[in-house]
Design an enzyme around this catalytic site. Structure first.
Site, mmCIF file in Angstrom:
data_model
loop_
_atom_site.group_PDB
_atom_site.id
_atom_site.type_symbol
_atom_site.label_atom_id
_atom_site.label_comp_id
_atom_site.label_asym_id
_atom_site.label_seq_id
_atom_site.Cartn_x
_atom_site.Cartn_y
_atom_site.Cartn_z
ATOM 1 N N PRO A 74 148.136 43.950 -24.030
ATOM 2 C CA PRO A 74 148.473 43.883 -22.600
ATOM 3 C C PRO A 74 147.259 43.430 -21.786
ATOM 4 C CG PRO A 74 149.024 46.028 -23.544
ATOM 5 C CD PRO A 74 148.199 45.290 -24.547
ATOM 6 N N GLU A 75 147.475 42.443 -20.921
ATOM 7 C CA GLU A 75 146.414 41.947 -20.044
ATOM 8 C C GLU A 75 146.792 42.310 -18.609
ATOM 9 O OE1 GLU A 75 145.461 37.822 -20.931
ATOM 10 O OE2 GLU A 75 146.261 38.012 -22.943
ATOM 11 N N LYS A 91 141.763 46.218 -17.424
ATOM 12 C CA LYS A 91 142.919 46.613 -18.241
ATOM 13 C C LYS A 91 143.048 48.131 -18.336
ATOM 14 C CE LYS A 91 142.032 42.543 -21.052
ATOM 15 N NZ LYS A 91 141.588 42.113 -22.376
ATOM 16 N N ARG A 100 139.238 35.160 -32.446
ATOM 17 C CA ARG A 100 140.576 35.122 -31.838
ATOM 18 C C ARG A 100 141.081 33.687 -31.771
ATOM 19 N NH1 ARG A 100 139.449 38.727 -26.654
ATOM 20 N NH2 ARG A 100 141.612 39.350 -26.786
#
Ligand SMILES: [Zn+2]
Length: 266
Positions: free
Chosen positions: A2-3, A56, A256
């Site tokens: 979740p961002e 976040k 990533r």
């Protein structure tokens, strides 16, 4: 993971569901999920006053001068449940309210964490965060100053929470695509015009994603356990072809995956 748009959607949901409720119990189903910075008795929690976000992190304030800070990490979810007898498959901690409802912290991969602190506790991971991208402090001169001398790829720079709080991998890829900037371009090489575009597209992508209640690739759900919709508007993340017809490239940057179009992004 979740961002900003997903975390904000959860925060908005919690504000409409749990404010003014009194915590009557906290059940830690998996030890180590909660980091207790205080030696507390449950009656010291009181009512929930407000839920907010910084980067976040989710911050829940209570009437007894405590705050509960939650980071969802990769797979964390906060699910509001009207029926106290219900649970979820990866429930790690449950906050029980005095009206027999509850908030479940569900986390498949168990990296998500909850901290319980005094209201005035200066929580270092939050203190260190950079500006909020939707704040007016996030502007061309600010970003220029942060990146102009760095021989570090721009993708990596915009992911640094000390520079921009709340961005993660999906939105970083999408923002760079919309700003037409190659993810491996170094901070020092980014022009004034590109910096301007980066600021503009960061705000615009995040606002659109907020309007669509975030992006669900796999785990993210809002407090009603529903998915977001911005995944339908992604241009490069996990895509095979660009709108221009070119094949999307996928490279690894700091472990990533970065998705980009080699033709559109220079
Ligand atoms: Zn393209």
């Amino acid at each position: 993971m979740p961002e900003l748009p997903e975390v904000q959607t959860i925060v908005d949901g919690l504000n409409s569901k749990i404010v003014n409720k009194t915590i009557s119990a906290i059940i830690e189903k998996k030890m180590g999920t909660i980091i207790w910075k205080e030696n507390l008795n449950i009656c010291e929690f009181g009512k929930i006053l407000n839920v907010s976000r910084r980067g976040k992190f989710i911050i829940i304030e209570t009437s007894k001068k405590l705050k509960i800070i939650i980071h969802l990490r990769m797979t964390g979810k906060l699910i509001y449940e009207e029926d106290i007898s219900k649970t979820s498959s990866h429930s790690r901690t449950e906050f029980i309210f005095s009206d027999n409802t509850k908030m479940i912290f569900d986390c498949v991969r168990t990296f998500g964490k909850i901290w319980i602190l005094r209201k005035d506790y200066r929580f270092a991971p939050i203190e260190k965060l950079g500006v909020e991208p939707l704040d007016k402090l996030f502007n061309d001169p600010y970003l220029k100053k942060q990146i102009q001398h760095k021989k570090i790829p721009i993708k990596k720079l915009i992911l640094e929470q000390q520079i921009i709080a709340g961005l993660g991998n999906i939105y970083a890829c999408e923002i760079l695509f919309r700003a037409k900037i190659h993810p491996e371009k170094l901070g020092i090489e980014v022009t004034n015009k590109e910096t301007e575009l980066l600021v503009k597209e960061t705000k615009s992508v995040l606002i659109q994603a907020l309007e669509k209640n975030g992006t669900t690739i796999s785990d993210y759900r809002n407090v009603d356990n529903k998915t977001g919709e911005f995944q339908n508007f992604l241009k490069v993340y996990q895509k095979e072809f660009c709108e221009c017809g070119n094949k999307i490239s996928r490279i690894k940057q700091s472990g990533r995956s970065t998705f980009f179009c080699g033709k559109c992004q220079k």
